[in-house]
Design an enzyme around this catalytic site. Structure first.
Site, mmCIF file in Angstrom:
data_model
loop_
_atom_site.group_PDB
_atom_site.id
_atom_site.type_symbol
_atom_site.label_atom_id
_atom_site.label_comp_id
_atom_site.label_asym_id
_atom_site.label_seq_id
_atom_site.Cartn_x
_atom_site.Cartn_y
_atom_site.Cartn_z
ATOM 1 N N ASP A 1 0.757 -1.435 -0.058
ATOM 2 C CA ASP A 1 -0.099 -0.598 -0.558
ATOM 3 C C ASP A 1 0.847 0.915 0.184
ATOM 4 O O ASP A 1 2.218 2.204 0.739
ATOM 5 C CB ASP A 1 -0.728 -0.110 1.070
ATOM 6 C CG ASP A 1 -1.901 1.199 1.071
ATOM 7 O OD1 ASP A 1 -3.101 0.791 0.972
ATOM 8 O OD2 ASP A 1 -1.889 1.754 1.232
ATOM 9 N N ILE A 2 1.080 2.410 -0.779
ATOM 10 C CA ILE A 2 1.144 3.474 -1.207
ATOM 11 C C ILE A 2 1.175 4.773 -0.256
ATOM 12 O O ILE A 2 1.802 5.101 0.117
ATOM 13 C CB ILE A 2 1.497 4.353 -2.328
ATOM 14 C CG1 ILE A 2 2.159 4.829 -3.417
ATOM 15 C CG2 ILE A 2 -0.432 4.919 -2.380
ATOM 16 C CD1 ILE A 2 3.373 3.676 -3.158
ATOM 17 N N GLN B 1 -15.170 2.242 1.016
ATOM 18 C CA GLN B 1 -14.094 1.502 -0.003
ATOM 19 C C GLN B 1 -13.798 2.465 -0.701
ATOM 20 O O GLN B 1 -14.932 3.491 -1.863
ATOM 21 C CB GLN B 1 -15.277 0.593 -0.832
ATOM 22 C CG GLN B 1 -14.248 0.157 -2.143
ATOM 23 C CD GLN B 1 -14.289 -0.940 -2.092
ATOM 24 O OE1 GLN B 1 -16.120 -1.325 -2.259
ATOM 25 N NE2 GLN B 1 -13.957 -2.235 -3.264
ATOM 26 N N HIS C 1 -9.975 -6.047 -2.664
ATOM 27 C CA HIS C 1 -9.062 -6.212 -2.065
ATOM 28 C C HIS C 1 -8.914 -6.332 -0.474
ATOM 29 O O HIS C 1 -9.776 -6.192 -0.094
ATOM 30 C CB HIS C 1 -7.738 -4.833 -2.192
ATOM 31 C CG HIS C 1 -8.152 -3.693 -2.235
ATOM 32 N ND1 HIS C 1 -9.330 -2.927 -2.643
ATOM 33 C CD2 HIS C 1 -8.621 -2.662 -0.728
ATOM 34 C CE1 HIS C 1 -9.900 -1.480 -2.307
ATOM 35 N NE2 HIS C 1 -8.960 -1.769 -1.514
ATOM 36 N N HIS D 1 -6.510 -5.848 2.778
ATOM 37 C CA HIS D 1 -5.361 -5.394 3.644
ATOM 38 C C HIS D 1 -4.893 -6.037 4.859
ATOM 39 O O HIS D 1 -5.831 -6.560 5.370
ATOM 40 C CB HIS D 1 -6.057 -3.818 4.202
ATOM 41 C CG HIS D 1 -6.646 -2.758 3.689
ATOM 42 N ND1 HIS D 1 -6.179 -2.130 2.827
ATOM 43 C CD2 HIS D 1 -7.859 -3.168 2.831
ATOM 44 C CE1 HIS D 1 -6.902 -0.499 2.785
ATOM 45 N NE2 HIS D 1 -7.758 -1.522 2.292
HETATM 46 P P1 5GP Z 1 -10.182 1.035 0.146
HETATM 47 O O1 5GP Z 1 -9.997 2.621 1.674
HETATM 48 O O2 5GP Z 1 -10.703 1.126 -0.675
HETATM 49 O O3 5GP Z 1 -10.180 -0.539 0.885
HETATM 50 O O4 5GP Z 1 -8.471 1.303 1.078
HETATM 51 C C1 5GP Z 1 -7.759 1.673 -1.231
HETATM 52 C C2 5GP Z 1 -5.707 1.391 -0.475
HETATM 53 O O5 5GP Z 1 -4.896 1.668 -1.896
HETATM 54 C C3 5GP Z 1 -5.686 2.499 0.337
HETATM 55 O O6 5GP Z 1 -5.036 2.003 1.539
HETATM 56 C C4 5GP Z 1 -4.894 3.640 -0.821
HETATM 57 O O7 5GP Z 1 -3.580 3.814 -0.083
HETATM 58 C C5 5GP Z 1 -4.609 2.435 -1.212
HETATM 59 N N1 5GP Z 1 -3.781 2.826 -2.525
HETATM 60 C C6 5GP Z 1 -4.657 3.634 -3.456
HETATM 61 N N2 5GP Z 1 -4.366 4.150 -4.362
HETATM 62 C C7 5GP Z 1 -3.275 3.305 -4.435
HETATM 63 C C8 5GP Z 1 -1.879 3.009 -5.331
HETATM 64 O O8 5GP Z 1 -2.272 4.346 -7.076
HETATM 65 N N3 5GP Z 1 -1.253 2.207 -5.205
HETATM 66 C C9 5GP Z 1 -0.696 1.715 -4.083
HETATM 67 N N4 5GP Z 1 -0.264 0.395 -4.719
HETATM 68 N N5 5GP Z 1 -2.108 2.014 -3.507
HETATM 69 C C10 5GP Z 1 -3.048 2.530 -3.101
#
Ligand code: 5GP
Ligand code: ZN
Length: 137
Positions: A29-30, A92, A98, A100
């Site tokens: 995660d970035i 989300q 995905h 985590h």
């Molecule tokens: P969500 O809230 O959808 O579960 O989390 C999305 C996750 O994707 C976040 O933790 C965010 O930091 C990560 N993320 C968003 N854009 C990118 C990206 O371009 N590259 C990577 N490696 N992670 C990303």
């Protein structure tokens, strides 16, 4: 399709990958909530748990377990937060399924209610290297 995770799978966007098999990919995660924060995705686009097929889900879970064990071996966390969000109401943000993996340490101060904090790429790469080493041990 304009999906950042599909673009990482296709190599059209950079991603710090730690493991992949035919159906799944694990990458860093970035905006890591803690050192070692990884995401596990199916290579085929599915937005949520409601859409993903059983074979992709099984592959993703198998990879989640494999990577979790490598994080445990290489980073020695005290525990691990595993979560998966579906829909904006559940927070989300990326509409590609995905899981985590967030390693946790006693008193690490992780607070999921805080917004994203971009990580230090060199540090993320260094942590990824340790996980990759444990995966190949
Ligand atoms: P969500 O809230 O959808 O579960 O989390 C999305 C996750 O994707 C976040 O933790 C965010 O930091 C990560 N993320 C968003 N854009 C990118 C990206 O371009 N590259 C990577 N490696 N992670 C990303
Ligand atoms: Zn996608």
């Amino acid at each position: 399709m304009d999906c950042i995770f599909c673009k990482i799978v296709a190599g059209q966007l950079p991603g710090i990958k730690v493991f992949e098999d035919a159906r799944s990919l694990a990458f860093m995660d970035i905006n890591p909530r803690s050192d070692g924060h990884c995401l596990i995705i199916p290579k085929t686009h599915s937005p949520t748990l409601f859409d993903i097929g059983m074979e992709d889900l099984a592959a993703v879970m198998n990879t989640a377990k494999k990577v979790a064990m490598a994080i445990k071996a290489s980073l020695a966390p005290d525990g691990m937060l595993v979560y998966q969000l579906n829909g904006r109401v559940a927070m989300q943000l990326v509409d590609h399924f995905h899981i985590h993996l967030v390693p946790r340490w006693e008193n690490d101060g992780v607070d999921l209610s805080h917004g994203f904090q971009p990580g230090d790429l060199d540090k993320i790469r260094a942590v990824a290297g340790k996980i990759i080493e444990a995966l190949s041990a």
